[in-house]
Scaffold this active site. Structure first.
Site, mmCIF file in Angstrom:
data_model
loop_
_atom_site.group_PDB
_atom_site.id
_atom_site.type_symbol
_atom_site.label_atom_id
_atom_site.label_comp_id
_atom_site.label_asym_id
_atom_site.label_seq_id
_atom_site.Cartn_x
_atom_site.Cartn_y
_atom_site.Cartn_z
ATOM 1 C CB THR A 77 -0.662 0.054 1.583
ATOM 2 O OG1 THR A 77 -0.149 -0.030 2.380
ATOM 3 C CG2 THR A 77 -1.817 -1.112 1.068
ATOM 4 N N GLY A 78 0.463 2.529 0.207
ATOM 5 C CA GLY A 78 0.771 3.412 0.018
ATOM 6 C C GLY A 78 1.425 3.959 1.587
ATOM 7 C CG ASP A 79 1.205 6.004 6.008
ATOM 8 O OD1 ASP A 79 1.786 5.188 6.001
ATOM 9 O OD2 ASP A 79 0.195 6.991 5.697
ATOM 10 C CG ASP A 80 2.781 2.785 8.617
ATOM 11 O OD1 ASP A 80 3.622 3.260 8.115
ATOM 12 O OD2 ASP A 80 2.542 3.579 10.152
ATOM 13 C CB SER B 5 4.692 0.057 3.210
ATOM 14 O OG SER B 5 4.697 1.373 3.793
#
Ligand SMILES: *[C@@H]1O[C@H](CO)[C@@H](O)[C@H](O)[C@H]1NC(C)=O
Ligand SMILES: *[C@@H]1O[C@H](CO)[C@@H](O)[C@H](O)[C@H]1NC(C)=O
Ligand SMILES: *[C@@H]1O[C@H](CO)[C@@H](O)[C@H](O)[C@H]1NC(C)=O
Length: 449
Positions: A251-254, A285
């Protein structure tokens, strides 16, 4: 091999007996099975019985809401399974109910509408005091549950698609009025299983169990572009007995971040996250692979993350908090991690994350202690580690063992940097900071490895 199987079983049963938290499959692999019983539902209905059309264009909100109304009010013995056949079912957000299984067939897609104008608003979480990114309420999650028990979301790897790019663009253009919706949120609920589903392009966090207990998430795939803002994979928040395993998250974060509320609101609400197991997770990530924080005001204890494989990731393991948070982060174990092509291998920091408002108490210092990180192998790691405790609340009993984080071939990576930390280190290369090494002789690690 045979001996190993027997040995696995022995270890596994020992672990189960001691911790009463793990269960073993026939070949001795520890799994989440048993934390929440899998329920067979003899009453089954299909979304098409309620007029849904899976053409990707028809808005099926009424069908979803009526089907779930039927499940809630007919109260069939053993609950009801709602079957989603192959097809693209466009809908607005909807609420789940207790004693139901949402079953996505192979090729079934539940797709969020991109018309955000009628998106329902709900109250902020008491432990956050406001929406996470905007003041006031927040948009309801695409699939939402509040005060439920016995909820299963499963099937044959069908997809829940948030079509989040309209939301990401509002965030980028700063036109968001309220905090973006999660893809799935279960609040104040217990007995949850989420398995064999693909989550795609969430507007905000993907799966958010908050104030929940007994939650199993396994065999899920979570996908969002690395550039998508705040698309955390799974965020167990003020929740206990959560087990996450055998999943792929990019994904784009944690990828996974354990949380428990935000500054003065989280301290007042006082709901910790306890007893959380994370295992056999693979992914990438731009931010953290496995994280605790930064919202940890209710406290976070007894976390085990093991057998984690991370590639192309910002920070492999990130424990993060800040002044004003309060809360105790304690007894965190991370082990058996492989990482490749990461910016920072391990980061433990006391100065990360923003505040809900100006009313946070700068004297509410977090406590971080009893952290075990062991058996970590990294390649192409730009910086091995960074630990930044707080002067008036140093991190204590931070213990590292058998950690090898290599730079790119031929080049040495940036050395460890540390401040305000006490603990020990055994077999760590590159060699960590003196605060940890000089103590290693004196067995400061109160819990043995
Ligand atoms: C769904 O749940 C939210 C929050 O519990 C509630 O505010 C809302 O009215 C519910 N919506 C429907 C359609 O039942
Ligand atoms: C669904 O995905 C999981 C995890 O990726 C996999 O283990 C399982 O075999 C798949 N099941 C089906 C029915 O395709
Ligand atoms: C520490 O956490 C682990 C789970 O990671 C748990 O099994 C163990 O009992 C905890 N230890 C203490 C002293 O609470």
């Amino acid at each position: 091999m045979k001996n190993r199987g027997v040995w696995n079983l022995v270890t596994c049963f020992t672990v189960t007996l001691v911790f009463m938290q793990c269960y073993c499959s026939a070949d001795g692999v520890v799994t989440c099975s048993g934390i929440v019983p899998m329920v067979y539902r003899s009453d089954k209905i299909s979304i098409t019985d309620f007029g849904a059309v899976g053409d990707g264009k028809t808005l099926n909100t009424k069908a979803f809401r009526e089907a779930i109304y039927r499940i809630e009010h007919l109260k069939r013995r053993g609950g009801t399974l709602l079957y989603i056949p192959p097809g693209d079912y466009l809908t607005e957000s909807f609420n789940l109910t207790s004693r139901m299984t949402l079953y996505l067939a192979k090729g079934a897609v539940i797709k969020a509408t991109q018309d955000t104008s009628n998106w329902p608003l709900i109250a902020p979480l008491p432990s956050y005091g406001r929406g996470r990114e905007r003041p006031g309420g927040r948009y309801m999650s695409f699939i939402h549950g509040d005060g439920l028990h016995d909820v299963i979301i499963t099937g044959e790897n069908g997809t829940i698609d948030g079509q989040g790019d309209v939301w990401w663009n509002m965030w980028r253009q700063r036109t968001l009025q309220f905090t973006r919706p999660n893809l799935v949120e279960l609040k104040d609920s217990r007995g949850i299983i989420i398995s064999n589903v693909i989550f795609k392009n969430s507007p905000f966090w993907n799966i958010h169990p908050v104030y929940c207990s007994n939650v199993v998430i396994r065999y899920v795939t979570i996908l969002a572009p690395p550039s998508s803002p705040n698309t955390d994979g799974i965020d167990p928040d003020s929740s206990t007995h959560v087990c996450i395993e055998d999943s792929y998250i990019s994904t784009g974060d944690d990828l996974i971040a354990v949380k428990s509320g935000w500054d003065e609101y989280g301290i007042a609400y006082g709901r910790p996250s306890n007893d959380i197991t994370i295992r056999r997770i693979t992914g990438s990530s731009p931010f953290a692979g496995i994280a605790v924080g930064s919202e940890t005001s209710g406290g976070v204890t007894n976390i085990l993350a093991e057998h984690i494989t991370l590639t192309n990731t910002g920070i492999g393991i990130h424990l993060k908090t800040n002044i004003g948070r309060g809360g105790i982060i304690r007894n965190i174990t991370v082990s058996d991690v492989f990482m490749e092509n990461v910016r920072k291998g391990i980061k433990i920091s006391g100065d990360v994350g923003d505040h809900p408002d100006e009313n946070y108490n700068p004297n509410a210092l977090p406590v971080m202690k009893h952290v075990r990180i062991k058996n970590v192998w990294g390649e192409k790691v730009q910086q091995a580690g960074l630990i930044k405790g707080l002067k008036n609340s140093p991190f204590t009993d931070i213990c590292l063992a058998n950690i090898h984080l290599m730079g790119s071939s031929g080049s040495r990576n940036v050395p460890w940097t540390c401040s305000d930390v006490r603990g020990g280190a055994v077999q760590v290369s590159p060699s960590p900071c003196s605060e940890l090494i000089s103590q290693s002789q004196t067995s400061v690690c109160s819990i043995p490895f």
